[in-house]
Motif scaffolding. Structure first.
Motif, PDB file in Angstrom:
ATOM      1  N   PHE A   1       0.849  -1.183   0.000  1.00  0.00           N
ATOM      2  CA  PHE A   1       0.000   0.000   0.000  1.00  0.00           C
ATOM      3  C   PHE A   1       0.886   1.235   0.000  1.00  0.00           C
ATOM      4  CE2 PHE A   1      -2.284  -3.414   2.048  1.00  0.00           C
ATOM      5  CZ  PHE A   1      -3.560  -3.315   1.523  1.00  0.00           C
ATOM      6  N   PRO A   2       0.454   2.311  -0.652  1.00  0.00           N
ATOM      7  CA  PRO A   2       1.250   3.540  -0.624  1.00  0.00           C
ATOM      8  C   PRO A   2       1.499   3.993   0.816  1.00  0.00           C
ATOM      9  CG  PRO A   2      -0.529   3.721  -2.217  1.00  0.00           C
ATOM     10  CD  PRO A   2      -0.761   2.462  -1.444  1.00  0.00           C
ATOM     11  N   SER A   3       2.684   4.485   1.080  1.00  0.00           N
ATOM     12  CA  SER A   3       3.040   4.963   2.419  1.00  0.00           C
ATOM     13  C   SER A   3       2.331   6.288   2.678  1.00  0.00           C
ATOM     14  CB  SER A   3       4.555   5.133   2.526  1.00  0.00           C
ATOM     15  OG  SER A   3       4.891   5.608   3.813  1.00  0.00           O
ATOM     16  N   ALA A   4       1.117   6.196   3.229  1.00  0.00           N
ATOM     17  CA  ALA A   4       0.299   7.381   3.489  1.00  0.00           C
ATOM     18  C   ALA A   4      -0.790   7.023   4.490  1.00  0.00           C
ATOM     19  CB  ALA A   4      -0.335   7.875   2.184  1.00  0.00           C
ATOM     20  N   TYR A   5      -1.264   8.027   5.219  1.00  0.00           N
ATOM     21  CA  TYR A   5      -2.345   7.787   6.181  1.00  0.00           C
ATOM     22  C   TYR A   5      -3.579   7.188   5.510  1.00  0.00           C
ATOM     23  CZ  TYR A   5      -0.150  10.107  10.139  1.00  0.00           C
ATOM     24  OH  TYR A   5       0.677  10.431  11.178  1.00  0.00           O
ATOM     25  N   GLU A   6      -3.821   7.572   4.272  1.00  0.00           N
ATOM     26  CA  GLU A   6      -4.995   7.081   3.560  1.00  0.00           C
ATOM     27  C   GLU A   6      -4.959   5.564   3.381  1.00  0.00           C
ATOM     28  OE1 GLU A   6      -3.007   9.588   2.280  1.00  0.00           O
ATOM     29  OE2 GLU A   6      -4.289  11.177   3.061  1.00  0.00           O
ATOM     30  N   SER A   7      -3.791   4.973   3.463  1.00  0.00           N
ATOM     31  CA  SER A   7      -3.658   3.526   3.278  1.00  0.00           C
ATOM     32  C   SER A   7      -3.948   2.727   4.540  1.00  0.00           C
ATOM     33  CB  SER A   7      -2.231   3.194   2.816  1.00  0.00           C
ATOM     34  OG  SER A   7      -1.970   3.777   1.574  1.00  0.00           O
ATOM     35  N   VAL A   8      -3.911   3.361   5.681  1.00  0.00           N
ATOM     36  CA  VAL A   8      -4.048   2.638   6.953  1.00  0.00           C
ATOM     37  C   VAL A   8      -5.358   1.868   7.020  1.00  0.00           C
ATOM     38  CG1 VAL A   8      -4.256   2.905   9.459  1.00  0.00           C
ATOM     39  CG2 VAL A   8      -2.471   4.134   8.226  1.00  0.00           C
ATOM     40  N   GLY A   9      -6.470   2.519   6.760  1.00  0.00           N
ATOM     41  CA  GLY A   9      -7.776   1.863   6.821  1.00  0.00           C
ATOM     42  C   GLY A   9      -7.917   0.742   5.813  1.00  0.00           C
ATOM     43  N   LYS A  10      -7.458   0.985   4.591  1.00  0.00           N
ATOM     44  CA  LYS A  10      -7.540  -0.042   3.542  1.00  0.00           C
ATOM     45  C   LYS A  10      -6.716  -1.269   3.905  1.00  0.00           C
ATOM     46  CE  LYS A  10      -8.090   3.392  -0.078  1.00  0.00           C
ATOM     47  NZ  LYS A  10      -7.455   4.069  -1.194  1.00  0.00           N
ATOM     48  N   ALA A  11      -5.501  -1.046   4.375  1.00  0.00           N
ATOM     49  CA  ALA A  11      -4.627  -2.166   4.727  1.00  0.00           C
ATOM     50  C   ALA A  11      -5.179  -2.928   5.934  1.00  0.00           C
ATOM     51  CB  ALA A  11      -3.215  -1.655   5.016  1.00  0.00           C
ATOM     52  N   ARG A  12      -5.687  -2.204   6.913  1.00  0.00           N
ATOM     53  CA  ARG A  12      -6.260  -2.850   8.111  1.00  0.00           C
ATOM     54  C   ARG A  12      -7.457  -3.708   7.727  1.00  0.00           C
ATOM     55  NH1 ARG A  12     -10.348  -0.682  10.988  1.00  0.00           N
ATOM     56  NH2 ARG A  12      -9.866   1.215   9.920  1.00  0.00           N
ATOM     57  N   ARG A  13      -8.335  -3.180   6.881  1.00  0.00           N
ATOM     58  CA  ARG A  13      -9.506  -3.948   6.449  1.00  0.00           C
ATOM     59  C   ARG A  13      -9.096  -5.188   5.655  1.00  0.00           C
ATOM     60  NH1 ARG A  13     -11.384   1.266   6.050  1.00  0.00           N
ATOM     61  NH2 ARG A  13     -10.936   1.435   3.822  1.00  0.00           N
ATOM     62  N   ALA A  14      -8.061  -5.074   4.841  1.00  0.00           N
ATOM     63  CA  ALA A  14      -7.590  -6.223   4.058  1.00  0.00           C
ATOM     64  C   ALA A  14      -7.050  -7.325   4.973  1.00  0.00           C
ATOM     65  CB  ALA A  14      -6.522  -5.777   3.067  1.00  0.00           C
ATOM     66  N   VAL A  15      -6.280  -6.949   5.985  1.00  0.00           N
ATOM     67  CA  VAL A  15      -5.747  -7.944   6.927  1.00  0.00           C
ATOM     68  C   VAL A  15      -6.880  -8.601   7.693  1.00  0.00           C
ATOM     69  CG1 VAL A  15      -4.341  -8.282   9.004  1.00  0.00           C
ATOM     70  CG2 VAL A  15      -3.475  -6.871   7.126  1.00  0.00           C
ATOM     71  N   ILE A  16      -7.864  -7.823   8.100  1.00  0.00           N
ATOM     72  CA  ILE A  16      -8.984  -8.387   8.864  1.00  0.00           C
ATOM     73  C   ILE A  16      -9.808  -9.321   7.990  1.00  0.00           C
ATOM     74  CG2 ILE A  16     -11.123  -7.799  10.089  1.00  0.00           C
ATOM     75  CD1 ILE A  16      -8.281  -7.385  11.502  1.00  0.00           C
ATOM     76  N   ALA A  17      -9.984  -8.985   6.732  1.00  0.00           N
ATOM     77  CA  ALA A  17     -10.697  -9.901   5.826  1.00  0.00           C
ATOM     78  C   ALA A  17      -9.950 -11.230   5.717  1.00  0.00           C
ATOM     79  CB  ALA A  17     -10.853  -9.258   4.446  1.00  0.00           C
ATOM     80  N   PHE A  18      -8.639 -11.182   5.712  1.00  0.00           N
ATOM     81  CA  PHE A  18      -7.815 -12.399   5.681  1.00  0.00           C
ATOM     82  C   PHE A  18      -7.946 -13.164   7.003  1.00  0.00           C
ATOM     83  CE2 PHE A  18      -3.621 -14.383   6.538  1.00  0.00           C
ATOM     84  CZ  PHE A  18      -3.602 -15.300   5.506  1.00  0.00           C
TER      85      PHE A  18
END
Length: 156
Positions: free
Chosen positions: A23-40
């Motif tokens: 994910f791009p190194s930015a605050y905007e990526s935090v939510g997207k990355a967290r949701r992706a890990v939780i889906a996994f």
């Protein structure tokens, strides 16, 4: 950029599933990355354990975005679960930090407005380890034995 390298279940609870995304190194990526890990992780964890994983991963990702941000780089997120243990590794391209700053015994002062991230991650996960001078964190959560019976139905 989302890149899932493999999701493999070999027919037993000991089958291994892996996840990898950048994910791009930015605050905007935090939510997207967290949701992706939780889906996994949702394949194996529920309830409080899943909430603990979500909070710890969110803290680690927020730390990457705040302290490890380097313009034009990525946050690398990897997950692996063998049916019994979930490991999540999160890495950034930042300068890192001295390991003693995130030692197990460090608890922030109650009057401190910040500095609770590592403390929270240690309380929520079974293991946490920093490597690469603090640029990579490995979070580990074990499934309670009571959940193993449930997973055999999914893999069988």
């Amino acid at each position: 950029m989302l890149l899932v390298t493999s999701l493999v279940h070999t027919g037993t609870p000991a089958g291994v599933a892996e996840y990898h995304a950048r994910f791009p190194s930015a605050y905007e990526s935090v939510g997207k990355a967290r949701r992706a890990v939780i889906a996994f992780a949702r394949e194996w964890f529920r309830g409080d354990d899943l909430s603990d994983i979500e909070s710890a991963v969110g803290e680690a990702l927020a730390n990457c975005a705040e302290h490890g941000h380097v313009s034009g780089t990525h946050i690398d997120v990897r997950g692996r679960c063998d049916g019994y243990e979930l490991t999540v590794e999160i890495a950034d391209a930042g300068r890192g930090f001295e390991r003693w700053n995130a030692c197990e015994f460090v608890k922030p002062l109650s009057s401190a407005p910040r500095g609770y991230g590592t403390f929270i991650m240690r309380r929520l996960m079974d293991e946490i380890e920093y490597t690469e001078r603090g640029r990579r964190v490995r979070l580990l959560k074990r499934r309670p034995a009571s959940q193993f019976a449930d997973s055999s139905e999914r893999f069988g």
